[in-house]
Write a protein that holds these residues in place. Structure first.
Motif, PDB file in Angstrom:
ATOM      1  N   UNK A  83       0.826  -1.206   0.000  1.00  0.00           N
ATOM      2  CA  UNK A  83       0.000   0.000   0.000  1.00  0.00           C
ATOM      3  C   UNK A  83       0.861   1.258   0.000  1.00  0.00           C
ATOM      4  N   UNK A  84       2.083   1.136  -0.450  1.00  0.00           N
ATOM      5  CA  UNK A  84       3.034   2.243  -0.331  1.00  0.00           C
ATOM      6  C   UNK A  84       2.626   3.476  -1.128  1.00  0.00           C
ATOM      7  N   UNK A  85       1.800   3.298  -2.160  1.00  0.00           N
ATOM      8  CA  UNK A  85       1.381   4.450  -2.962  1.00  0.00           C
ATOM      9  C   UNK A  85      -0.072   4.842  -2.695  1.00  0.00           C
ATOM     10  N   UNK A  86      -0.686   4.191  -1.744  1.00  0.00           N
ATOM     11  CA  UNK A  86      -2.097   4.461  -1.454  1.00  0.00           C
ATOM     12  C   UNK A  86      -2.287   5.860  -0.885  1.00  0.00           C
ATOM     13  N   UNK A  87      -3.356   6.516  -1.336  1.00  0.00           N
ATOM     14  CA  UNK A  87      -3.713   7.832  -0.812  1.00  0.00           C
ATOM     15  C   UNK A  87      -5.146   7.858  -0.288  1.00  0.00           C
ATOM     16  N   UNK A  88      -5.964   6.905  -0.702  1.00  0.00           N
ATOM     17  CA  UNK A  88      -7.387   6.931  -0.369  1.00  0.00           C
ATOM     18  C   UNK A  88      -7.847   5.537   0.046  1.00  0.00           C
ATOM     19  N   UNK A  89      -8.397   5.409   1.268  1.00  0.00           N
ATOM     20  CA  UNK A  89      -8.796   4.089   1.765  1.00  0.00           C
ATOM     21  C   UNK A  89     -10.169   4.068   2.451  1.00  0.00           C
ATOM     22  N   UNK A  90     -11.152   4.805   1.995  1.00  0.00           N
ATOM     23  CA  UNK A  90     -12.469   4.684   2.633  1.00  0.00           C
ATOM     24  C   UNK A  90     -13.157   3.382   2.236  1.00  0.00           C
ATOM     25  N   UNK A  91     -13.852   2.769   3.194  1.00  0.00           N
ATOM     26  CA  UNK A  91     -14.705   1.607   2.937  1.00  0.00           C
ATOM     27  C   UNK A  91     -13.974   0.416   2.312  1.00  0.00           C
ATOM     28  N   UNK A  92     -12.682   0.284   2.587  1.00  0.00           N
ATOM     29  CA  UNK A  92     -11.909  -0.807   1.976  1.00  0.00           C
ATOM     30  C   UNK A  92     -12.519  -2.175   2.295  1.00  0.00           C
ATOM     31  N   UNK A  93     -12.947  -2.353   3.547  1.00  0.00           N
ATOM     32  CA  UNK A  93     -13.509  -3.637   3.980  1.00  0.00           C
ATOM     33  C   UNK A  93     -14.972  -3.509   4.401  1.00  0.00           C
ATOM     34  N   UNK A  94     -15.670  -2.583   3.826  1.00  0.00           N
ATOM     35  CA  UNK A  94     -17.048  -2.306   4.234  1.00  0.00           C
ATOM     36  C   UNK A  94     -17.907  -3.572   4.169  1.00  0.00           C
TER      37      UNK A  94
END
Length: 198
Positions: A83-94
Motif C-alpha cells: 500500500x506504499x502508494x495508497x492515498x485513499x482508503x475509505x470503505x476498503x472492507x465495508x
C-alpha cells in the motif's frame, strides 16, 4: 467522469438493496479478487501485483485508490498487500462480515493516506494488532470501526497514531464489549458519538 460517478453510486445502491432484501450474501461473494485485481490493473500494476487468495501480494503495487476494494467480500483476515502508494482508503472492507482478524494491518503503509472513513464499518472484528499503526496524514477516520448488527466483538481499540487533526465521529460506536481504549495517538477535531453505546 460524470458517468463513472453515477455508475459507482448505482453499484453501491444496488449492493445495499440486495443486502437489505437478502438477495446478496457476502459470505458467498467470491469476486473480491477480481475487484482488487481490476483496481491494480487500472493503476498500472503488473502481473506480479495480483492479489493472491490467502492474503499476500508481490511488492511494487501502483494502486493509489483502495476505496471499497474488498467490500462485501468473504475474507476473514486482512491481506498483506503493498500500500506504499495508497492515498485513499475509505470503505476498503465495508460489510466484510467474515472479517475477524485485522492484525495484518500492521504491515500496511499509511504514509500517504488521508482518509480511512468507514474502512471497517460493518465488520465483526475480534482481533486487532498490538503494534502501533502509523497514519501520519489521515484527516478522516469517521465510522472507521462502526459495526452493524451484531458486529461488536472488539474488546480493545487498535493503537493508531494519527499525526494530523482528524475527524473521529462515531469511530468506535456500539462496541459493547470494549474494555481497553487507547486514543493517545489521536488528535480529534470532532468526536461526536465516538464511543456511543460502548
Amino acid at each position: 467522469a460524470i458517468t463513472r460517478f453515477f455508475a459507482e453510486y448505482y453499484h453501491n445502491f444496488e449492493m445495499m438493496y440486495k443486502a437489505l432484501t437478502n438477495e446478496y450474501n457476502p459470505i458467498e461473494n467470491t469476486d473480491w479478487q477480481e475487484n482488487s485485481n481490476r483496481k491494480i490493473k487500472e493503476n498500472g500494476g503488473g502481473q506480479d501485483n495480483r492479489v493472491i487468495e490467502g492474503g499476500t501480494t508481490s511488492s511494487g503495487s501502483n494502486v493509489t485508490d483502495f476505496e471499497y476494494m474488498f467490500g462485501y467480500s468473504n475474507i476473514a483476515t486482512v491481506p498483506v498487500i503493498n500500500t506504499s502508494r495508497a492515498t485513499n482508503m475509505p470503505e476498503v472492507f465495508h460489510s466484510c462480515r467474515s472479517l475477524k482478524d485485522i492484525t495484518n494491518l500492521k504491515y500496511w503503509d499509511f504514509s500517504n493516506v488521508t482518509s480511512v472513513e468507514r474502512m471497517f464499518q460493518g465488520c465483526d472484528i475480534s482481533t486487532v494488532p498490538d503494534e502501533v499503526i502509523e497514519m501520519p496524514n489521515v484527516t478522516n477516520a469517521a465510522l472507521m470501526f462502526a459495526p452493524t448488527g451484531s458486529g461488536n466483538k472488539m474488546t480493545k481499540t487498535p493503537n493508531l497514531r494519527i499525526g494530523k487533526p482528524c475527524n473521529c465521529q462515531s469511530m468506535f460506536n456500539k462496541h459493547t464489549g470494549l474494555v481497553e481504549v487507547n486514543i493517545s495517538g489521536l488528535i480529534p477535531t470532532y468526536t461526536g458519538s465516538m464511543f456511543e453505546g460502548c
